[in-house]
Design an enzyme around this catalytic site. Sequence first.
Site, mmCIF file in Angstrom:
data_model
loop_
_atom_site.group_PDB
_atom_site.id
_atom_site.type_symbol
_atom_site.label_atom_id
_atom_site.label_comp_id
_atom_site.label_asym_id
_atom_site.label_seq_id
_atom_site.Cartn_x
_atom_site.Cartn_y
_atom_site.Cartn_z
ATOM 1 N N HIS A 122 0.644 -0.910 0.094
ATOM 2 C CA HIS A 122 0.354 0.112 0.045
ATOM 3 C C HIS A 122 1.187 1.674 0.178
ATOM 4 O O HIS A 122 0.649 1.985 0.038
ATOM 5 C CB HIS A 122 -1.179 -0.433 1.630
ATOM 6 C CG HIS A 122 -2.032 -1.208 1.199
ATOM 7 N ND1 HIS A 122 -2.697 -0.773 0.201
ATOM 8 C CD2 HIS A 122 -2.304 -1.509 2.247
ATOM 9 C CE1 HIS A 122 -3.646 -2.383 0.575
ATOM 10 N NE2 HIS A 122 -3.612 -2.457 1.953
ATOM 11 N N ASP A 158 -3.069 -10.533 -2.107
ATOM 12 C CA ASP A 158 -3.792 -10.377 -1.037
ATOM 13 C C ASP A 158 -4.864 -9.818 -1.898
ATOM 14 O O ASP A 158 -5.280 -9.302 -2.684
ATOM 15 C CB ASP A 158 -2.833 -8.622 -0.780
ATOM 16 C CG ASP A 158 -3.258 -8.184 1.285
ATOM 17 O OD1 ASP A 158 -1.972 -8.558 1.706
ATOM 18 O OD2 ASP A 158 -4.066 -8.095 1.229
#
Length: 335
Positions: A122, A158
């Site tokens: 992220h 993910d």
Amino acid sequence: MNFGYREVCLDHDTGPRHPESADRLRAIRRGLAEYHGVEYVAAGDADEELICKVHDPDYVEEIKAFCQEGGGNWDADTVAVEDTWKAALASAGLAEWAALSALDGDDGRETPFALGRPPGHHAVADDAMGFCFVDNAVVAAQSALDEGADGVAIFDWDVHHGNGTQDICYDRDDIFYASIHEEGLYPGTGEVDETGTGDGAMRTLNVPYDPGADTVDYLAAVDELIAPEIESFDPDLLLVSAGFDAHRHDPISRMRVSSEGYGLLTQRMRDLTDRCDAGLGFVLEGGYSLDTLTDSLTTVHEVFDGYQPSQPDGSVSEDARDVLDALVDQGFGST
């Protein structure tokens, strides 16, 4: 497998109720203790010069100073302490080790898996977010490219979209990024029409499945789109951003992948890299049920020790088929 691990990664203290805690690595280590022949490698830190090829140097200095001053809440989700930057350098260094080991030919039972934290996918070029400070997978990819690789593919399984990896690689032609993630979940990016720009056009492939997608749906995305596109890209290295939070028992998602499913995805990646004559390495991302995180990761390990995961029953869901068809409309799957 060979596992990269550093004790300093435990010193990134997120507090007693944060889902991304040091207990994740402790649980993995306990699970792997049951296996003979597991090797741990204490790779060195990533060089800050390398990190600044991936992240804005001003951001790097800002986050370093933030940690040196004691840390705190960078944002609502992303917590730092004084030792967080040390852990981030170690985590990125472990990912770099996995990439270079795989590029150098470590495979089979020596396939590298970087067990670092904080996770990375992220972290955008100029900001930390979503528990992440440095995009470990992209740092690792950049190191491989610096060492002579012509191209690197990153497959992110993910449950959250790796907006940081996409952000950094979106206009690059030397990194192919593919992600399967839950539509509408944090951070809300990764739509089918986000396919790259400029030199990076068609180098980003997003599979945003609705909640409830299962192992069959994930395997269909790999078999029909992701594996063929990566094979066409013909990388020298494939890195898996290996989060295990799409597991059906993970507390923060609604996907339905099984532990066996992660083994099957691993088999697909191993077979893909055999066809591409590419290295294969794994970099830990999310996974927040300690039991299912450990079970899934040890299943990945067992695949390289000869384990054959069970094939699931059932067919691709209608919702998943709609997403795959939309990606074909974008031009994927025609290679």
